[in-house]
Design an enzyme around this catalytic site. Sequence first.
Site, PDB file in Angstrom:
ATOM      1  CB  THR A  69      -0.979  -0.025   1.197  1.00  0.00           C
ATOM      2  OG1 THR A  69      -1.919   1.032   1.053  1.00  0.00           O
ATOM      3  CG2 THR A  69      -0.252   0.097   2.524  1.00  0.00           C
ATOM      4  CE  LYS A  73      -1.938   0.465  -3.283  1.00  0.00           C
ATOM      5  NZ  LYS A  73      -3.340   0.683  -3.678  1.00  0.00           N
ATOM      6  CG  ASP A 109      -5.606  -1.590  -5.523  1.00  0.00           C
ATOM      7  OD1 ASP A 109      -6.158  -2.162  -4.567  1.00  0.00           O
ATOM      8  OD2 ASP A 109      -4.588  -0.894  -5.395  1.00  0.00           O
ATOM      9  CE1 TYR A 259     -11.631   1.930   4.148  1.00  0.00           C
ATOM     10  CE2 TYR A 259     -11.088   1.987   1.807  1.00  0.00           C
ATOM     11  CZ  TYR A 259     -10.703   1.789   3.125  1.00  0.00           C
ATOM     12  OH  TYR A 259      -9.405   1.450   3.417  1.00  0.00           O
TER      13      TYR A 259
END
Length: 312
Positions: A69, A73, A109, A259
């Site tokens: 992450t 990346k 992803d 989110y």
Amino acid sequence: MSELISGRTRVCGLFGFPVEHSFSPAMHNAAFRHLGLDFVYVAFPVPPRELGAAVTAIRALNLAGVNVTVPHKEKVILYLDELTDGARLAGAVNTIVPQGGRLVGHNTDGAGFLRFLTDDIGLDPAGKSVFILGAGGAARALAVYLALNGVEQLLVANRTLSRAAELAALINANTPARAWALPWPACGLQVSPNLLPYSSAKEQNHVLELTAGGTQELLASVDLIVQTTPLGMHPGEDTCPDFPFNCLGAGHVVVDLVYNPPRTLFMERAARAGARVYNGLGMLLYQGVLAFELWTGEKAPVEVMRRALLKH
């Protein structure tokens, strides 16, 4: 994950900096427990200067697999032996799979977003038109995988127009899809009918020429809108990308990759206009599902992983 970690326990991990906030350990360990697999998932805070050493340790410690992450990346690619086509085009890796002594980089992803579209939303990307807000790493991964899986047209709007144009050029050169860049926040301006597709002169720089006016004509042709910027993410819940929400309706699907909070201001305004709205939790879920299956060879318990995410 077994009740007791033993000498046979396989270790999966997450490389990032920081990683304390990650939902991935809860999701993966719940799945391991449910299937009775002798695996454990651990978050490793890896400072940027130690990334090469951390990747070397995957082999040295016989790790079963690793997620990657921010901020690693893109830079992790330098230390890998092989990339999938999607990861290569996306220019980013979020999952590493040890395979026959080699470290293979995947981008789950983008693939996870596709799975979310088809399994949870019921939207087949084939032949669709997609509007992407932002041109960063997440936007690039989604654009690549959407274009490789049948999307007909991609419109990329970004404050720095050159970044959107670079992404459009990448899509046009490497996939069957057609892609155009638009300036943002001026992305709401009307497009003349003869500019879709636009003239060959404009095609060279992949930028869609805009004219003053309303927005209905442009957005009427779009099936899916994806908000990929961090605007609206906690603790900035009161922020929202500039967007012509009055042009949305029941025919639009809107996904905000944020989110936390679960319903952003962008989602709220899109819903008021009649669009179907979703947050980024589904993408988080399915990128983990795909990584789990790559590491274990087992079918992931999707609903168990979903419940773990929601609980966490």
